[in-house]
Scaffold this motif. Structure first.
Motif, PDB file in Angstrom:
ATOM      1  N   GLU A  11       0.838  -1.213   0.000  1.00 20.50           N
ATOM      2  CA  GLU A  11       0.000   0.000   0.000  1.00 20.50           C
ATOM      3  C   GLU A  11       0.866   1.252   0.000  1.00 20.50           C
ATOM      4  OE1 GLU A  11      -3.885  -1.767   2.368  1.00 20.50           O
ATOM      5  OE2 GLU A  11      -2.240  -0.892   3.505  1.00 20.50           O
ATOM      6  N   GLN A  12       1.929   1.251   0.771  1.00 17.71           N
ATOM      7  CA  GLN A  12       2.820   2.411   0.819  1.00 17.71           C
ATOM      8  C   GLN A  12       3.490   2.640  -0.532  1.00 17.71           C
ATOM      9  OE1 GLN A  12       3.045   4.626   3.368  1.00 17.71           O
ATOM     10  NE2 GLN A  12       4.269   5.827   1.945  1.00 17.71           N
ATOM     11  N   ARG A  13       3.898   1.554  -1.177  1.00 17.39           N
ATOM     12  CA  ARG A  13       4.473   1.681  -2.525  1.00 17.39           C
ATOM     13  C   ARG A  13       3.459   2.277  -3.482  1.00 17.39           C
ATOM     14  NH1 ARG A  13       7.189  -4.136  -2.362  1.00 17.39           N
ATOM     15  NH2 ARG A  13       9.130  -3.563  -1.335  1.00 17.39           N
ATOM     16  N   GLY A  14       2.212   1.842  -3.374  1.00 16.86           N
ATOM     17  CA  GLY A  14       1.148   2.382  -4.219  1.00 16.86           C
ATOM     18  C   GLY A  14       0.920   3.860  -3.975  1.00 16.86           C
ATOM     19  N   ILE A  15       0.956   4.274  -2.718  1.00 13.09           N
ATOM     20  CA  ILE A  15       0.790   5.690  -2.364  1.00 13.09           C
ATOM     21  C   ILE A  15       1.917   6.509  -2.982  1.00 13.09           C
ATOM     22  CG2 ILE A  15       0.903   7.336  -0.437  1.00 13.09           C
ATOM     23  CD1 ILE A  15      -0.489   5.060   1.261  1.00 13.09           C
ATOM     24  N   GLU A  16       3.133   6.023  -2.840  1.00  9.21           N
ATOM     25  CA  GLU A  16       4.286   6.743  -3.380  1.00  9.21           C
ATOM     26  C   GLU A  16       4.241   6.784  -4.908  1.00  9.21           C
ATOM     27  OE1 GLU A  16       7.585   4.734  -1.562  1.00  9.21           O
ATOM     28  OE2 GLU A  16       7.024   5.476   0.441  1.00  9.21           O
ATOM     29  N   TRP A  17       3.843   5.687  -5.516  1.00  6.64           N
ATOM     30  CA  TRP A  17       3.703   5.622  -6.974  1.00  6.64           C
ATOM     31  C   TRP A  17       2.682   6.649  -7.440  1.00  6.64           C
ATOM     32  CZ3 TRP A  17      -0.849   3.972  -9.474  1.00  6.64           C
ATOM     33  CH2 TRP A  17      -0.754   3.800 -10.857  1.00  6.64           C
ATOM     34  N   TRP A  18       1.508   6.652  -6.826  1.00 10.70           N
ATOM     35  CA  TRP A  18       0.433   7.572  -7.211  1.00 10.70           C
ATOM     36  C   TRP A  18       0.869   9.031  -7.040  1.00 10.70           C
ATOM     37  CZ3 TRP A  18      -3.852   7.247  -9.923  1.00 10.70           C
ATOM     38  CH2 TRP A  18      -4.785   8.269  -9.853  1.00 10.70           C
ATOM     39  N   ASN A  19       1.499   9.327  -5.924  1.00  9.71           N
ATOM     40  CA  ASN A  19       1.930  10.700  -5.659  1.00  9.71           C
ATOM     41  C   ASN A  19       2.989  11.185  -6.643  1.00  9.71           C
ATOM     42  OD1 ASN A  19       0.156  10.992  -3.528  1.00  9.71           O
ATOM     43  ND2 ASN A  19       1.673  10.461  -1.982  1.00  9.71           N
ATOM     44  N   ALA A  20       3.752  10.263  -7.225  1.00 10.93           N
ATOM     45  CA  ALA A  20       4.801  10.634  -8.172  1.00 10.93           C
ATOM     46  C   ALA A  20       4.273  10.826  -9.597  1.00 10.93           C
ATOM     47  CB  ALA A  20       5.901   9.574  -8.168  1.00 10.93           C
ATOM     48  N   GLU A  23      -0.573  14.376 -13.855  1.00  6.86           N
ATOM     49  CA  GLU A  23      -2.023  14.265 -14.063  1.00  6.86           C
ATOM     50  C   GLU A  23      -2.380  13.359 -15.236  1.00  6.86           C
ATOM     51  OE1 GLU A  23      -4.592  15.343 -12.117  1.00  6.86           O
ATOM     52  OE2 GLU A  23      -2.965  15.792 -10.734  1.00  6.86           O
ATOM     53  N   ASP A  24      -1.607  13.428 -16.319  1.00  7.23           N
ATOM     54  CA  ASP A  24      -1.896  12.566 -17.471  1.00  7.23           C
ATOM     55  C   ASP A  24      -1.739  11.094 -17.102  1.00  7.23           C
ATOM     56  OD1 ASP A  24      -2.509  14.679 -19.166  1.00  7.23           O
ATOM     57  OD2 ASP A  24      -0.462  14.819 -19.961  1.00  7.23           O
ATOM     58  N   ALA A  25      -0.689  10.764 -16.387  1.00  5.47           N
ATOM     59  CA  ALA A  25      -0.469   9.379 -15.978  1.00  5.47           C
ATOM     60  C   ALA A  25      -1.556   8.928 -15.007  1.00  5.47           C
ATOM     61  CB  ALA A  25       0.908   9.221 -15.351  1.00  5.47           C
ATOM     62  N   ARG A  26      -1.961   9.802 -14.126  1.00  2.00           N
ATOM     63  CA  ARG A  26      -3.051   9.444 -13.205  1.00  2.00           C
ATOM     64  C   ARG A  26      -4.325   9.142 -13.976  1.00  2.00           C
ATOM     65  NH1 ARG A  26      -2.732  13.368  -7.867  1.00  2.00           N
ATOM     66  NH2 ARG A  26      -0.774  12.508  -7.080  1.00  2.00           N
ATOM     67  N   ALA A  42      -6.041   1.799  -9.323  1.00  2.00           N
ATOM     68  CA  ALA A  42      -5.070   2.167 -10.353  1.00  2.00           C
ATOM     69  C   ALA A  42      -3.735   1.471 -10.089  1.00  2.00           C
ATOM     70  CB  ALA A  42      -4.892   3.688 -10.402  1.00  2.00           C
ATOM     71  N   TRP A  43      -3.330   1.398  -8.839  1.00  2.00           N
ATOM     72  CA  TRP A  43      -2.097   0.706  -8.457  1.00  2.00           C
ATOM     73  C   TRP A  43      -2.188  -0.774  -8.850  1.00  2.00           C
ATOM     74  CZ3 TRP A  43       2.763   0.587  -7.677  1.00  2.00           C
ATOM     75  CH2 TRP A  43       3.392  -0.282  -6.789  1.00  2.00           C
ATOM     76  N   GLU A  44      -3.319  -1.406  -8.592  1.00  2.00           N
ATOM     77  CA  GLU A  44      -3.505  -2.810  -8.968  1.00  2.00           C
ATOM     78  C   GLU A  44      -3.438  -2.982 -10.481  1.00  2.00           C
ATOM     79  OE1 GLU A  44      -3.506  -5.540  -7.086  1.00  2.00           O
ATOM     80  OE2 GLU A  44      -3.166  -4.214  -5.382  1.00  2.00           O
ATOM     81  N   ALA A  45      -4.055  -2.063 -11.227  1.00  3.35           N
ATOM     82  CA  ALA A  45      -4.014  -2.121 -12.693  1.00  3.35           C
ATOM     83  C   ALA A  45      -2.579  -1.985 -13.188  1.00  3.35           C
ATOM     84  CB  ALA A  45      -4.892  -1.030 -13.295  1.00  3.35           C
TER      85      ALA A  45
END
Length: 56
Positions: A11-20, A23-26, A42-45
């Motif tokens: 979950e922490q890796r996912g949070i860090e991934w998302w925060n990095a 907007e286009d990538a999100r 999105a992290w799971e995808a």
């Protein structure tokens, strides 16, 4: 009563991934997650796409 907990390592890796992400990538990864509105989806995808690309 509080149900808060520390995030798991994944979950922490996912949070860090998302925060990095920009907007286009999100937007891209949220679409891959069927526009669920949840960064965790999105992290799971992303992880599934990475596994598919690596042949795992």
């Amino acid at each position: 009563m509080t149900t808060e907990r520390e995030p798991t390592t994944d979950e922490q890796r996912g949070i860090e991934w998302w925060n990095a992400l920009d907007e286009d990538a999100r937007r891209y990864w949220m679409r891959q997650a069927k526009d669920s509105g949840r960064a965790a989806d999105a992290w799971e995808a992303y992880k599934q796409a990475r596994e598919t690309a690596s042949g795992a």
